[in-house]
Design a protein around this motif. Structure first.
Motif, PDB file in Angstrom:
ATOM      1  N   TYR A   1       7.927  -3.861   1.007  1.00 18.72           N
ATOM      2  CA  TYR A   1       7.308  -2.534   1.050  1.00 18.72           C
ATOM      3  C   TYR A   1       6.092  -2.506   0.127  1.00 18.72           C
ATOM      4  CZ  TYR A   1       8.987  -1.673  -3.636  1.00 18.72           C
ATOM      5  OH  TYR A   1       9.169  -1.750  -4.991  1.00 18.72           O
ATOM      6  N   ALA A   2       5.241  -1.545   0.329  1.00 17.91           N
ATOM      7  CA  ALA A   2       4.107  -1.323  -0.572  1.00 17.91           C
ATOM      8  C   ALA A   2       4.572  -0.434  -1.714  1.00 17.91           C
ATOM      9  CB  ALA A   2       2.963  -0.649   0.184  1.00 17.91           C
ATOM     10  N   HIS A   3       4.073  -0.690  -2.908  1.00 18.11           N
ATOM     11  CA  HIS A   3       4.504   0.094  -4.072  1.00 18.11           C
ATOM     12  C   HIS A   3       4.255   1.588  -3.904  1.00 18.11           C
ATOM     13  CE1 HIS A   3       4.444  -3.645  -6.834  1.00 18.11           C
ATOM     14  NE2 HIS A   3       5.501  -3.601  -6.073  1.00 18.11           N
ATOM     15  N   GLU A   4       3.264   1.965  -3.118  1.00 23.47           N
ATOM     16  CA  GLU A   4       2.992   3.384  -2.871  1.00 23.47           C
ATOM     17  C   GLU A   4       4.155   4.051  -2.130  1.00 23.47           C
ATOM     18  OE1 GLU A   4      -0.899   1.224  -3.193  1.00 23.47           O
ATOM     19  OE2 GLU A   4       0.988   0.860  -2.136  1.00 23.47           O
ATOM     20  N   ASP A   5       5.010   3.263  -1.491  1.00 26.35           N
ATOM     21  CA  ASP A   5       6.142   3.790  -0.718  1.00 26.35           C
ATOM     22  C   ASP A   5       7.466   3.686  -1.466  1.00 26.35           C
ATOM     23  OD1 ASP A   5       4.434   4.338   1.472  1.00 26.35           O
ATOM     24  OD2 ASP A   5       4.563   2.237   2.089  1.00 26.35           O
TER      25      ASP A   5
ATOM     26  N   SER B   1       3.908   0.813   6.623  1.00 27.50           N
ATOM     27  CA  SER B   1       3.168   2.069   6.463  1.00 27.50           C
ATOM     28  C   SER B   1       1.686   1.706   6.383  1.00 27.50           C
ATOM     29  CB  SER B   1       3.606   2.778   5.178  1.00 27.50           C
ATOM     30  OG  SER B   1       3.201   2.017   4.054  1.00 27.50           O
ATOM     31  N   ALA B   2       0.839   2.695   6.258  1.00 30.78           N
ATOM     32  CA  ALA B   2      -0.589   2.420   6.078  1.00 30.78           C
ATOM     33  C   ALA B   2      -0.809   1.610   4.798  1.00 30.78           C
ATOM     34  CB  ALA B   2      -1.379   3.724   6.037  1.00 30.78           C
ATOM     35  N   SER B   3      -0.090   1.943   3.742  1.00 26.75           N
ATOM     36  CA  SER B   3      -0.225   1.209   2.479  1.00 26.75           C
ATOM     37  C   SER B   3       0.253  -0.232   2.622  1.00 26.75           C
ATOM     38  CB  SER B   3       0.559   1.909   1.370  1.00 26.75           C
ATOM     39  OG  SER B   3       0.030   3.177   1.120  1.00 26.75           O
TER      40      SER B   3
ATOM     41  N   ALA C   1      -2.369  -2.180   4.376  1.00 33.56           N
ATOM     42  CA  ALA C   1      -3.545  -2.374   3.526  1.00 33.56           C
ATOM     43  C   ALA C   1      -3.316  -3.428   2.443  1.00 33.56           C
ATOM     44  CB  ALA C   1      -3.940  -1.049   2.874  1.00 33.56           C
ATOM     45  N   SER C   2      -2.061  -3.766   2.186  1.00 32.38           N
ATOM     46  CA  SER C   2      -1.731  -4.740   1.144  1.00 32.38           C
ATOM     47  C   SER C   2      -1.799  -6.161   1.692  1.00 32.38           C
ATOM     48  CB  SER C   2      -0.317  -4.476   0.612  1.00 32.38           C
ATOM     49  OG  SER C   2       0.142  -5.566  -0.158  1.00 32.38           O
TER      50      SER C   2
ATOM     51  N   CYS D   1       1.713  -7.894   1.084  1.00 30.24           N
ATOM     52  CA  CYS D   1       2.763  -7.459   2.019  1.00 30.24           C
ATOM     53  C   CYS D   1       2.499  -7.978   3.422  1.00 30.24           C
ATOM     54  CB  CYS D   1       2.860  -5.932   2.058  1.00 30.24           C
ATOM     55  SG  CYS D   1       3.544  -5.171   0.591  1.00 30.24           S
TER      56      CYS D   1
END
Length: 104
Positions: free
Chosen positions: A14-18, A71-73, A76-77, A80
């Motif tokens: 997962y992205a840290h933003e999530d 997710s979008a984040s 973008a990573s 990930c």
């Protein structure tokens, strides 16, 4: 039919933003953990001083289930998308892990 007593290892990708959403999903899976059906791991479980890339690689290579929280984040990573997702899909296609990718 043989029932395994070894819990399945779940890897969160997962992205840290999530993080909030990952935490919420982990709460939903708490009963399976309590029943020793699964164990879960994510990058915040890395111990201080450990080589984070090696630890992630080890956990990703030994997980039975790899949950790609797309997710979008996440998209973008670079890490990930290019590293973790690529490895997860390789393992899924080889039949050595089950890759699941719900979209957030």
């Amino acid at each position: 039919m043989t029932v395994s007593t070894t819990p399945l290892k779940l890897f969160y990708c997962y992205a840290h933003e999530d993080k909030t959403l990952r935490d919420e999903l982990d709460n939903h899976l708490s009963l399976l953990k309590r029943q020793s059906q699964i164990t879960s791991w994510y990058d915040r479980d890395i111990l201080p001083g450990a080589k984070w890339e090696k630890e992630i690689d080890t956990q990703l290579n030994t997980a039975h289930i790899i949950l790609l929280l797309v997710s979008a984040s996440f998209l973008a990573s670079d890490y990930c998308y290019c590293i973790e997702m690529t490895k997860a899909l390789e393992r899924h296609q080889a039949g050595t892990a089950c890759g699941i990718h719900p979209f957030l």
